[in-house]
Design an enzyme around this catalytic site. Structure first.
Site, PDB file in Angstrom:
ATOM      1  N   SER A 142       0.814  -1.252  -0.134  1.00  0.00           N
ATOM      2  CA  SER A 142      -0.105   0.067   0.052  1.00  0.00           C
ATOM      3  C   SER A 142       0.905   1.299   0.251  1.00  0.00           C
ATOM      4  O   SER A 142       1.975   1.208   0.387  1.00  0.00           O
ATOM      5  CB  SER A 142      -0.791   0.005   1.469  1.00  0.00           C
ATOM      6  N   TYR A 155      -2.604   0.258  10.857  1.00  0.00           N
ATOM      7  CA  TYR A 155      -2.253  -0.098   9.483  1.00  0.00           C
ATOM      8  C   TYR A 155      -1.137   0.017   8.602  1.00  0.00           C
ATOM      9  O   TYR A 155      -0.365  -0.502   8.076  1.00  0.00           O
ATOM     10  CB  TYR A 155      -3.502   0.802   8.475  1.00  0.00           C
TER      11      TYR A 155
HETATM   12  N1  NAD Z   1      -8.558  -0.095  -1.105  1.00  0.00           N
HETATM   13  C1  NAD Z   1      -7.572   0.635  -0.877  1.00  0.00           C
HETATM   14  O1  NAD Z   1      -7.407   1.929  -1.072  1.00  0.00           O
HETATM   15  C2  NAD Z   1      -6.219  -0.184  -0.880  1.00  0.00           C
HETATM   16  C3  NAD Z   1      -5.027   0.553  -0.760  1.00  0.00           C
HETATM   17  C4  NAD Z   1      -3.806  -0.118  -0.802  1.00  0.00           C
HETATM   18  C5  NAD Z   1      -3.770  -1.199  -0.323  1.00  0.00           C
HETATM   19  N2  NAD Z   1      -4.696  -1.900  -0.345  1.00  0.00           N
HETATM   20  C6  NAD Z   1      -4.683  -3.712  -0.001  1.00  0.00           C
HETATM   21  O2  NAD Z   1      -5.364  -4.246  -1.057  1.00  0.00           O
HETATM   22  C7  NAD Z   1      -5.684  -5.392  -0.174  1.00  0.00           C
HETATM   23  C8  NAD Z   1      -7.091  -5.569  -0.936  1.00  0.00           C
HETATM   24  O3  NAD Z   1      -8.036  -4.941  -0.195  1.00  0.00           O
HETATM   25  P1  NAD Z   1      -9.177  -4.364  -0.942  1.00  0.00           P
HETATM   26  O4  NAD Z   1      -9.276  -2.903  -0.963  1.00  0.00           O
HETATM   27  O5  NAD Z   1      -9.527  -4.914  -2.322  1.00  0.00           O
HETATM   28  O6  NAD Z   1     -10.388  -4.633   0.267  1.00  0.00           O
HETATM   29  P2  NAD Z   1     -11.556  -5.952   0.194  1.00  0.00           P
HETATM   30  O7  NAD Z   1     -11.847  -5.948   1.652  1.00  0.00           O
HETATM   31  O8  NAD Z   1     -12.231  -6.216  -0.971  1.00  0.00           O
HETATM   32  O9  NAD Z   1     -10.203  -7.012   0.352  1.00  0.00           O
HETATM   33  C9  NAD Z   1      -9.829  -7.592   1.320  1.00  0.00           C
HETATM   34  C10 NAD Z   1     -10.060  -9.094   1.258  1.00  0.00           C
HETATM   35  O10 NAD Z   1      -9.419  -9.965   2.540  1.00  0.00           O
HETATM   36  C11 NAD Z   1     -10.347 -10.936   2.636  1.00  0.00           C
HETATM   37  N3  NAD Z   1     -10.181 -11.405   4.086  1.00  0.00           N
HETATM   38  C12 NAD Z   1      -9.982 -10.709   5.158  1.00  0.00           C
HETATM   39  N4  NAD Z   1      -9.790 -11.491   6.123  1.00  0.00           N
HETATM   40  C13 NAD Z   1      -9.511 -12.810   5.716  1.00  0.00           C
HETATM   41  C14 NAD Z   1      -8.928 -14.043   6.430  1.00  0.00           C
HETATM   42  N5  NAD Z   1      -8.872 -14.037   7.596  1.00  0.00           N
HETATM   43  N6  NAD Z   1      -8.769 -14.992   5.685  1.00  0.00           N
HETATM   44  C15 NAD Z   1      -8.852 -14.973   4.073  1.00  0.00           C
HETATM   45  N7  NAD Z   1      -9.323 -13.737   3.701  1.00  0.00           N
HETATM   46  C16 NAD Z   1      -9.687 -12.847   4.374  1.00  0.00           C
HETATM   47  C17 NAD Z   1     -11.751 -10.284   2.492  1.00  0.00           C
HETATM   48  O11 NAD Z   1     -12.806 -11.205   2.635  1.00  0.00           O
HETATM   49  C18 NAD Z   1     -11.499  -9.592   1.232  1.00  0.00           C
HETATM   50  O12 NAD Z   1     -11.996 -10.247   0.236  1.00  0.00           O
HETATM   51  C19 NAD Z   1      -5.354  -5.565   1.169  1.00  0.00           C
HETATM   52  O13 NAD Z   1      -4.348  -6.058   1.553  1.00  0.00           O
HETATM   53  C20 NAD Z   1      -5.574  -3.775   1.365  1.00  0.00           C
HETATM   54  O14 NAD Z   1      -4.547  -3.451   2.601  1.00  0.00           O
HETATM   55  C21 NAD Z   1      -6.025  -1.336  -0.336  1.00  0.00           C
END
Ligand code: NAD
Length: 289
Positions: A142, A155
């Site tokens: 991130s 975070y």
């Molecule tokens: N959305 C943003 O702005 C952003 C920015 C930078 C990085 N990220 C990172 O991208 C990645 C995906 O996030 P996203 O934004 O797509 O949100 P999201 O909530 O759609 O994705 C997170 C996923 O992790 C799964 N999850 C959570 N706990 C779990 C567990 N114990 N076992 C298995 N699965 C589990 C959730 O069900 C979900 O599908 C994350 O690592 C997040 O930190 C997101």
């Protein structure tokens, strides 16, 4: 023409993630077979009917669920050579003084479990296959793995831990396994927060004016979509494209690292700066209120 990932077998940990689903689809288009583990059956249902994708509902913080996923890859597709970490939870920018003391330990444990343990545990479980097949690992970092204020302190700490894990594992697993990362920026997804403080009901995409905020703070003035990241993951997974790359993270967040001290971007004229400052002021007031 053969795809860039022809013959590859990937395990996406938390791969139901909004940010990773288009990448899973692109992996398949490029010839890979994929196992996706996610705790959310609803997220996994998005893959229903897709060829070359096996979905498993499970908790990636648990050893046995990771073992199930690796076994599914080997039993159904003959091997495993690529691991992609996607699971994550966010803290909605919470300042440390706003985290209730009595909930702090549980919130810490939950965030580190989901954001760090899932990636490392999956890697440990998949290790024999990754080494045997000279594979690669790609973790989702991130902007918060590089800079302040992409979240609160928990975070940010988890994403720096992910970044540190990439550096250490790239060293430990060379020359057999390449280990890299992709660092998305603010992306409008259903990313939620830890149960320990009731943030599991919140979603990033529901924050007021979040798309405007992301655009305002980003030098390239982009509001990234999950589709924007697919080629970064494909690039890192394909040794044809990146066989000399390990220990690297593609920062794909629109240039937060080159933000100016006053202006966000170099072509921000005084007029544009004033518009930006007015809008930023309104948003700041709204978030504070
Ligand atoms: N959305 C943003 O702005 C952003 C920015 C930078 C990085 N990220 C990172 O991208 C990645 C995906 O996030 P996203 O934004 O797509 O949100 P999201 O909530 O759609 O994705 C997170 C996923 O992790 C799964 N999850 C959570 N706990 C779990 C567990 N114990 N076992 C298995 N699965 C589990 C959730 O069900 C979900 O599908 C994350 O690592 C997040 O930190 C997101």
């Amino acid at each position: 023409m053969a795809g860039l990932l022809e013959g590859k077998v990937a395990y996406f940990v938390g791969g139901g993630a909004d940010i990773c689903r288009p990448t899973v689809k692109k992996f398949v288009e490029e010839g890979a077979k994929v196992v996706v583990l996610d705790i959310s059956p609803t997220k996994l249902s998005e893959f229903n009917g897709m060829r070359d994708v096996i979905t498993i509902v499970g908790d990636a913080t648990k050893l046995e669920d990771n073992e199930k996923a690796v076994k599914a890859a080997v039993d159904n597709f003959g091997k495993l050579d690529t691991l992609v970490g996607c699971s994550g939870t966010w803290d909605f920018f919470v300042r440390i003084w706003n985290i209730p003391k009595e909930k702090f330990p549980a919130m810490f444990d939950e965030m580190f479990s989901i954001n760090v343990k899932t990636y490392l545990l999956a890697t440990r479980v998949a290790l024999d296959q990754l080494i045997k097949n000279k594979g690669s690992v790609i973790y989702t970092v991130s902007n918060a793995g590089f800079y302040s204020a992409g979240g609160g302190v928990l975070y940010t700490a988890t994403k720096f831990a992910v970044r540190g894990s990439i550096i250490q594992l790239a060293y430990e697993l060379a020359p057999d396994v390449r280990v890299n990362g992709v660092a998305p920026g603010g992306t409008i997804t259903a990313l939620s927060g830890p149960k320990a403080v009731g943030m599991d009901k919140n979603k990033l995409k529901d924050l007021p004016k979040i798309d405007e905020v992301i655009k305002l703070i980003t030098p390239l003035q982009t509001v990234p979509k999950p589709e924007d990241y697919v080629w970064s993951y494909v690039f890192l997974a394909s040794e044809k494209m990146s066989r000399t790359v390990t220990g690297e993270i593609i920062e794909a967040h629109g240039g937060l690292g080159i933000r100016g001290l006053l202006e966000v971007y170099g072509m921000q004229t005084p007029e544009r700066f004033k518009q930006w400052a007015d809008a930023a002021y309104q948003i700041l007031k709204m978030y504070e209120g």
